[in-house]
Scaffold this active site. Structure first.
Site, short mmCIF file in Angstrom:
data_model
loop_
_atom_site.label_atom_id
_atom_site.label_comp_id
_atom_site.label_asym_id
_atom_site.label_seq_id
_atom_site.Cartn_x
_atom_site.Cartn_y
_atom_site.Cartn_z
CB SER A 245 -0.91 0.01 1.24
OG SER A 245 -1.51 1.27 1.43
CE1 TYR A 258 -4.51 -2.55 4.74
CE2 TYR A 258 -3.61 -0.32 4.62
CZ TYR A 258 -4.10 -1.45 3.99
OH TYR A 258 -4.17 -1.48 2.62
#
Length: 352
Positions: A245, A258
């Site tokens: 990400s 995360y």
């Protein structure tokens, strides 16, 4: 206001269609089209007058919000419940048999980026298997499986597979790999580690040990363990592609656990690339920015969903259809044979 209401009505109508394809690499909600039984038969809807009204509505909408307010409230998210539906594949995608006769396993392939990757791989001639969470993602998995079967009927690939599994645990990871390899002659040529979950936690003091255990199991343990059991089934020329990400590079203060897993994926990818180089197996990754997937309404409140993606220079969220070709590039020996340990940054920005 009239234009805004028109846009919202049309967006909700599009959300009820089974799958969406984009007309180009630039996503514009007013140009989303329905996918019919065959992807090749899909075509844009509406005439010139309707397009003019939609364009006007879209311009009115652009300064106010990206998406209609919505929240699913639990994970994994469900693509069929999203408004509008994510675009699964570019309508006029030009395939070139880049993955012909390859066997590909995609984790979290029922929806979002995973679904788009599955469809692109299938169009490139691959036989595709994907995982999903039983009892939560059954409808999305069924849609993806049917789309893969439609494509397979034109490419001559073998029957696709949808394998239910919670990949946070080693036994499940082993079972999935053995089932897929066993169905396709004992080999897996391409592995895409893509399963993920995320939760907003504004302060580190709110993150429990159980929270960490769950997010790390899904987001990085599964990558490690699925890869562990896949590598023995890979020959020289194999490819592993991991989904990280943009948050691994820029951070995200409300997605602390995360973001930590996504940073771990970057390190895992680079180290594994070094370890597998002698075997002729390449390991790369993709680090998407804000992409419209089920993870968004499932993990954010309505206010954030409405503005999702507006913070990047392109002022919009990306679509899975815009990300998936980068996975094809990394999986294809003819395109990226001299790349390993690298990341492609599909994030709507001018830099990381």
């Amino acid at each position: 206001m009239r234009a805004l209401l028109l846009f919202q009505q049309l967006s909700r109508s599009a959300a009820r269609q089974p799958l969406l394809l984009s007309n180009s690499c630039s996503y514009r909600p007013h140009l989303a089209t329905r996918a019919l039984a065959s992807f090749a038969a899909a075509r844009p809807s509406g005439g010139g007058r309707a397009r003019a009204r939609l364009s006007l509505a879209a311009r009115a909408m652009a300064s106010q919000q990206q998406f209609p307010p919505q929240q699913q409230g639990s994970q994994p998210g469900k693509e069929h419940a999203m408004d509008p539906r994510p675009e699964a594949i570019i309508k006029n995608y030009k395939s070139a048999n880049k993955l012909k006769d390859k066997v590909a396993l995609v984790t979290g392939g029922d929806s979002g980026i995973g679904r788009a990757v599955c469809l692109c791989f299938a169009l490139e001639g691959a036989t595709v298997a994907f995982t999903f969470v039983k009892g939560h993602e059954d409808k999305d998995a069924a849609e993806t499986l049917q789309a893969l079967r439609d494509i397979k009927s034109r490419t001559g690939a073998r029957d696709p597979m949808a394998v239910p599994a919670d990949l946070g645990y080693e036994d499940n990871c082993r079972r999935v790999v053995e089932e897929v390899a066993g169905a396709y002659g004992g080999r897996i040529d391409v592995l895409v580690n893509n399963a993920a979950e995320q939760y907003e936690r504004p302060c580190i003091t709110e993150v429990t040990e159980a929270d960490l255990d769950r997010v790390f199991r899904t987001n990085i343990f599964s990558y490690f363990l699925v890869t562990k059991y896949t590598v023995p089934h890979m020959a020289e020329g194999g490819s592993i592609v991991n989904t990280s990400s943009v948050n691994a590079y820029k951070g995200n203060k409300t997605l602390l656990d995360y973001t930590a897993t996504k940073g771990a994926i970057v390190a895992f990818t680079r180290a594994l690339a070094l370890q597998l180089a002698d075997k002729g197996i390449r390991v790369n990754g993709v680090a998407p920015g804000p992409i419209w997937t089920p993870l968004i309404p499932a993990s954010f409140g309505e206010e954030k969903v409405v503005q999702f993606g507006s913070e990047v220079p392109m002022k919009r969220a990306g679509q899975p259809a815009e990300v998936a070709p980068s996975y094809v590039f990394l999986a294809s020996e003819q395109d990226s044979s001299y790349m390993s340990g690298q990341f492609l940054h599909v994030n709507g920005k001018s830099g990381m």
